[in-house]
Design a protein around this motif. Structure first.
Motif, mmCIF file in Angstrom:
data_model
loop_
_atom_site.group_PDB
_atom_site.id
_atom_site.type_symbol
_atom_site.label_atom_id
_atom_site.label_comp_id
_atom_site.label_asym_id
_atom_site.label_seq_id
_atom_site.Cartn_x
_atom_site.Cartn_y
_atom_site.Cartn_z
ATOM 1 N N TYR A 199 0.804 -1.220 0.000
ATOM 2 C CA TYR A 199 0.000 0.000 0.000
ATOM 3 C C TYR A 199 0.840 1.276 0.000
ATOM 4 N N SER A 200 2.094 1.133 -0.399
ATOM 5 C CA SER A 200 2.975 2.297 -0.564
ATOM 6 C C SER A 200 3.566 2.375 -1.960
ATOM 7 N N LEU A 201 4.086 1.243 -2.430
ATOM 8 C CA LEU A 201 4.876 1.274 -3.658
ATOM 9 C C LEU A 201 4.027 1.545 -4.891
ATOM 10 N N ASP A 202 2.843 0.949 -4.972
ATOM 11 C CA ASP A 202 1.960 1.221 -6.113
ATOM 12 C C ASP A 202 1.623 2.706 -6.223
ATOM 13 N N LEU A 203 1.301 3.312 -5.095
ATOM 14 C CA LEU A 203 0.965 4.738 -5.092
ATOM 15 C C LEU A 203 2.165 5.573 -5.527
ATOM 16 N N ALA A 204 3.311 5.255 -4.960
ATOM 17 C CA ALA A 204 4.522 6.003 -5.322
ATOM 18 C C ALA A 204 4.861 5.827 -6.797
ATOM 19 N N ALA A 205 4.677 4.600 -7.304
ATOM 20 C CA ALA A 205 4.971 4.343 -8.712
ATOM 21 C C ALA A 205 4.022 5.114 -9.615
ATOM 22 N N GLY A 206 2.763 5.227 -9.204
ATOM 23 C CA GLY A 206 1.802 6.004 -9.989
ATOM 24 C C GLY A 206 2.184 7.464 -10.069
ATOM 25 N N ILE A 207 2.645 8.013 -8.967
ATOM 26 C CA ILE A 207 3.075 9.410 -8.942
ATOM 27 C C ILE A 207 4.331 9.593 -9.781
ATOM 28 N N ALA A 208 5.278 8.664 -9.648
ATOM 29 C CA ALA A 208 6.518 8.760 -10.422
ATOM 30 C C ALA A 208 6.239 8.695 -11.916
ATOM 31 N N GLY A 209 5.306 7.848 -12.309
ATOM 32 C CA GLY A 209 4.984 7.736 -13.729
ATOM 33 C C GLY A 209 4.269 8.951 -14.261
ATOM 34 N N LYS A 210 3.328 9.467 -13.499
ATOM 35 C CA LYS A 210 2.518 10.595 -13.978
ATOM 36 C C LYS A 210 3.291 11.903 -13.992
ATOM 37 N N ILE A 216 13.388 -1.273 -9.073
ATOM 38 C CA ILE A 216 13.464 -2.287 -8.008
ATOM 39 C C ILE A 216 13.106 -3.637 -8.620
ATOM 40 N N PRO A 217 14.079 -4.367 -9.122
ATOM 41 C CA PRO A 217 13.788 -5.652 -9.759
ATOM 42 C C PRO A 217 12.959 -6.566 -8.857
ATOM 43 N N ASP A 218 12.008 -7.254 -9.454
ATOM 44 C CA ASP A 218 11.128 -8.222 -8.783
ATOM 45 C C ASP A 218 9.999 -7.574 -7.980
ATOM 46 N N SER A 219 9.990 -6.247 -7.852
ATOM 47 C CA SER A 219 8.926 -5.617 -7.068
ATOM 48 C C SER A 219 7.571 -5.740 -7.759
ATOM 49 N N LYS A 220 7.554 -5.624 -9.080
ATOM 50 C CA LYS A 220 6.293 -5.719 -9.812
ATOM 51 C C LYS A 220 5.673 -7.093 -9.644
ATOM 52 N N ALA A 221 6.491 -8.141 -9.733
ATOM 53 C CA ALA A 221 5.989 -9.506 -9.570
ATOM 54 C C ALA A 221 5.439 -9.714 -8.170
ATOM 55 N N LEU A 222 6.094 -9.155 -7.165
ATOM 56 C CA LEU A 222 5.608 -9.307 -5.795
ATOM 57 C C LEU A 222 4.286 -8.574 -5.599
ATOM 58 N N LEU A 223 4.179 -7.362 -6.129
ATOM 59 C CA LEU A 223 2.924 -6.629 -6.005
ATOM 60 C C LEU A 223 1.779 -7.392 -6.666
ATOM 61 N N GLU A 224 2.047 -7.958 -7.816
ATOM 62 C CA GLU A 224 1.021 -8.743 -8.497
ATOM 63 C C GLU A 224 0.617 -9.949 -7.656
ATOM 64 N N GLN A 225 1.585 -10.596 -7.050
ATOM 65 C CA GLN A 225 1.313 -11.756 -6.203
ATOM 66 C C GLN A 225 0.491 -11.357 -4.980
ATOM 67 N N LEU A 226 0.875 -10.276 -4.332
ATOM 68 C CA LEU A 226 0.158 -9.822 -3.146
ATOM 69 C C LEU A 226 -1.271 -9.421 -3.478
ATOM 70 N N ASN A 227 -1.454 -8.768 -4.609
ATOM 71 C CA ASN A 227 -2.793 -8.315 -4.988
ATOM 72 C C ASN A 227 -3.738 -9.462 -5.321
ATOM 73 N N GLN A 228 -3.215 -10.662 -5.521
ATOM 74 C CA GLN A 228 -4.045 -11.828 -5.781
ATOM 75 C C GLN A 228 -4.546 -12.498 -4.496
ATOM 76 N N ARG A 229 -4.028 -12.102 -3.371
ATOM 77 C CA ARG A 229 -4.451 -12.710 -2.109
ATOM 78 C C ARG A 229 -5.879 -12.277 -1.778
ATOM 79 N N ASP A 230 -6.616 -13.160 -1.124
ATOM 80 C CA ASP A 230 -8.011 -12.854 -0.775
ATOM 81 C C ASP A 230 -8.101 -11.600 0.079
#
Length: 219
Positions: free
Chosen positions: A160-171, A181-195
């Motif tokens: 609940y920090s990195l996605d927001l920061a990445a959105g700001i950095a991109g925009k 940050i290698p592998d961070s995208k894969a981890l976020l995707e994995q975490l977001n799949q949890r119930d």
């Protein structure tokens, strides 16, 4: 029953909610916004959310609440038992908060609320995010979770920090923060799949209109 005071659009509230769900702890959410009203300051000394209401009283500050949840809940541990490994999880969570989440927050007014921030603030934010990403890259394990083989409280902070920061950095900066940050995208995707994350996101979306109305009403 525990009561979580806060609103569902808050990323800090969602860190705690995610942890409660992962631990399988029963709780009720009380929809509260940050306030300097005396009645709210009685339960949150700085008037911030989240606040956790327990049978013994109220707890503020996200990291404190996460530790309390882990120590009192019977679900999977969010902090390792080994003192050094436990400290490493706390280090990761604090690093993410101080050097990624908080710098990005300086640009929230322009990205999310139609305001403007100065060019100086934007430059400072960009520089801070690049530096913070490099620091996280040095210490994170992503094996597969940020601290190693087991999901920890640091993953709740990351999610609940990195996605927001990445959105700001991109925009604002045309910067792909996740690529820093290698592998961070894969981890976020994995975490977001949890119930737990799916439930948090559904409630976030459901509460967004009310939150925006609250923001507009406060102007």
């Amino acid at each position: 029953m525990l009561k979580l005071h806060g609103f569902s659009a808050s990323n800090y509230v969602n860190m705690v909610k995610f942890a409660l769900l992962e631990k399988g702890m029963a709780f009720e959410q009380v929809n509260d916004y940050p306030s300097q009203e005396a009645s709210f300051l009685d339960i949150s000394p700085m008037g911030k959310v989240p606040v956790l209401e327990t049978d013994q009283g109220f707890l503020a500050e996200t990291n404190v609440i996460l530790e309390y949840i882990d120590e009192t809940g019977e679900g999977p541990a969010l902090y390792p038992a080994d003192p050094f490994q436990r400290a490493q999880v706390k280090e990761l969570a604090k690093l993410i908060e101080l050097y990624i989440e908080l710098p990005a927050r300086r640009c929230y007014p322009e990205v999310f609320f139609g305001g403007k921030v100065s060019d100086e603030t934007k430059q400072q934010t960009r520089d801070a995010l690049i530096k913070g990403a490099a620091a996280l890259k040095r210490v994170a394990k992503f094996d597969p979770f940020v601290a190693g083989a087991q999901l920890t409280a640091a993953d709740a902070v990351l999610l609940y920090s990195l996605d927001l920061a990445a959105g700001i950095a991109g925009k604002l900066f045309d910067l792909d923060l996740l690529a820093e940050i290698p592998d961070s995208k894969a981890l976020l995707e994995q975490l977001n799949q949890r119930d737990s994350a799916r439930q948090v996101d559904e409630e976030r979306k459901a509460g967004m209109a009310e939150f925006m109305a609250h923001v507009r009403g406060g102007k």
